[in-house]
Design a protein around this motif. Structure first.
Motif, PDB file in Angstrom:
ATOM      1  N   PHE A  29       0.833  -1.200   0.000  1.00  0.00           N
ATOM      2  CA  PHE A  29       0.000   0.000   0.000  1.00  0.00           C
ATOM      3  C   PHE A  29       0.867   1.249   0.000  1.00  0.00           C
ATOM      4  N   GLU A  30       0.303   2.353  -0.444  1.00  0.00           N
ATOM      5  CA  GLU A  30       0.946   3.660  -0.350  1.00  0.00           C
ATOM      6  C   GLU A  30       0.135   4.518   0.607  1.00  0.00           C
ATOM      7  N   LEU A  31       0.815   5.237   1.471  1.00  0.00           N
ATOM      8  CA  LEU A  31       0.149   6.102   2.437  1.00  0.00           C
ATOM      9  C   LEU A  31      -0.406   7.316   1.707  1.00  0.00           C
ATOM     10  N   LYS A  32      -1.726   7.488   1.796  1.00  0.00           N
ATOM     11  CA  LYS A  32      -2.385   8.627   1.148  1.00  0.00           C
ATOM     12  C   LYS A  32      -2.468   9.825   2.090  1.00  0.00           C
ATOM     13  N   GLY A  33      -2.487   9.553   3.404  1.00  0.00           N
ATOM     14  CA  GLY A  33      -2.551  10.652   4.358  1.00  0.00           C
ATOM     15  C   GLY A  33      -2.930  10.171   5.742  1.00  0.00           C
ATOM     16  N   THR A  34      -2.655  11.016   6.731  1.00  0.00           N
ATOM     17  CA  THR A  34      -3.033  10.746   8.118  1.00  0.00           C
ATOM     18  C   THR A  34      -3.734  11.976   8.674  1.00  0.00           C
ATOM     19  N   LEU A  35      -4.521  11.757   9.717  1.00  0.00           N
ATOM     20  CA  LEU A  35      -5.161  12.873  10.394  1.00  0.00           C
ATOM     21  C   LEU A  35      -5.579  12.453  11.787  1.00  0.00           C
ATOM     22  N   THR A  36      -5.837  13.450  12.616  1.00  0.00           N
ATOM     23  CA  THR A  36      -6.386  13.206  13.943  1.00  0.00           C
ATOM     24  C   THR A  36      -7.868  13.538  13.882  1.00  0.00           C
ATOM     25  N   HIS A  37      -8.674  12.654  14.415  1.00  0.00           N
ATOM     26  CA  HIS A  37     -10.129  12.819  14.441  1.00  0.00           C
ATOM     27  C   HIS A  37     -10.488  14.105  15.170  1.00  0.00           C
ATOM     28  N   HIS A  50      -3.118   4.209  -5.349  1.00  0.00           N
ATOM     29  CA  HIS A  50      -3.098   5.334  -6.290  1.00  0.00           C
ATOM     30  C   HIS A  50      -4.294   5.446  -7.210  1.00  0.00           C
ATOM     31  N   ASN A  51      -5.394   4.848  -6.885  1.00  0.00           N
ATOM     32  CA  ASN A  51      -6.596   4.987  -7.706  1.00  0.00           C
ATOM     33  C   ASN A  51      -7.610   5.763  -6.881  1.00  0.00           C
ATOM     34  N   SER A  52      -7.995   6.925  -7.340  1.00  0.00           N
ATOM     35  CA  SER A  52      -8.855   7.796  -6.547  1.00  0.00           C
ATOM     36  C   SER A  52     -10.209   7.173  -6.254  1.00  0.00           C
ATOM     37  N   ASP A  53     -10.639   6.179  -7.036  1.00  0.00           N
ATOM     38  CA  ASP A  53     -11.942   5.564  -6.830  1.00  0.00           C
ATOM     39  C   ASP A  53     -11.810   4.150  -6.257  1.00  0.00           C
ATOM     40  N   GLU A  54     -10.712   3.885  -5.602  1.00  0.00           N
ATOM     41  CA  GLU A  54     -10.454   2.550  -5.097  1.00  0.00           C
ATOM     42  C   GLU A  54     -10.978   2.370  -3.675  1.00  0.00           C
ATOM     43  N   THR A  55     -11.013   1.126  -3.247  1.00  0.00           N
ATOM     44  CA  THR A  55     -11.282   0.812  -1.853  1.00  0.00           C
ATOM     45  C   THR A  55      -9.989   1.026  -1.087  1.00  0.00           C
ATOM     46  N   GLU A  56     -10.065   1.741   0.022  1.00  0.00           N
ATOM     47  CA  GLU A  56      -8.882   2.049   0.822  1.00  0.00           C
ATOM     48  C   GLU A  56      -8.852   1.227   2.109  1.00  0.00           C
TER      49      GLU A  56
END
Length: 127
Positions: A29-37, A50-56
């Motif tokens: 997998f490639e890391l797309k991003g992280t965040l704090t709730h 890398h597919n914008s319409d993929e299942t993550e």
């Protein structure tokens, strides 16, 4: 009827960084991003291919540890084009296998499972 698809799979983990590293290095997998709730406690990481319409895959850290046992997900599967190549790649990276070899189903589909960093099962699957 409106178009539907599986958007993401959420995986609650104890070690956030270890899980992210495993899913990048071992699974690919490639890391797309992280965040704090917005609650300031839960940390989230989103990984994909890398597919914008993929299942993550969503890695979740800091969630309530008292989740119910019912409805527990058995595994999730990663589709690959060359199962033998993936088997050798993850073997070289030191992955822990659930079964020692590739399994073939009566319909010709093939797979193998590895353990994730928290004991979850990850399937590599080829149709």
């Amino acid at each position: 009827m409106a178009k539907k698809r599986l958007d993401h799979v959420g995986l609650a983990v104890k070690d956030f960084e270890k899980a992210i590293e495993f899913y990048q290095k071992i699974v690919g997998f490639e890391l797309k991003g992280t965040l704090t709730h917005t609650n300031g406690v839960i940390r989230l990481a989103f990984l994909g291919f890398h597919n914008s319409d993929e299942t993550e895959l969503e890695i979740i850290h800091g969630y309530n540890d008292h989740l119910p046992a019912e409805g527990k997900v058995h595994h999730f599967a990663i589709h690959v084009d060359n199962l033998e190549e993936e088997y050798e790649r993850v073997k070289q990276l030191g992955a822990q296998f659930v079964d020692p070899e590739i399994v073939m189903l009566p319909n010709g589909f093939r797979y193998f499972f590895i353990y994730g960093p928290e004991g979850e099962w990850v399937e590599f699957f080829q149709r």
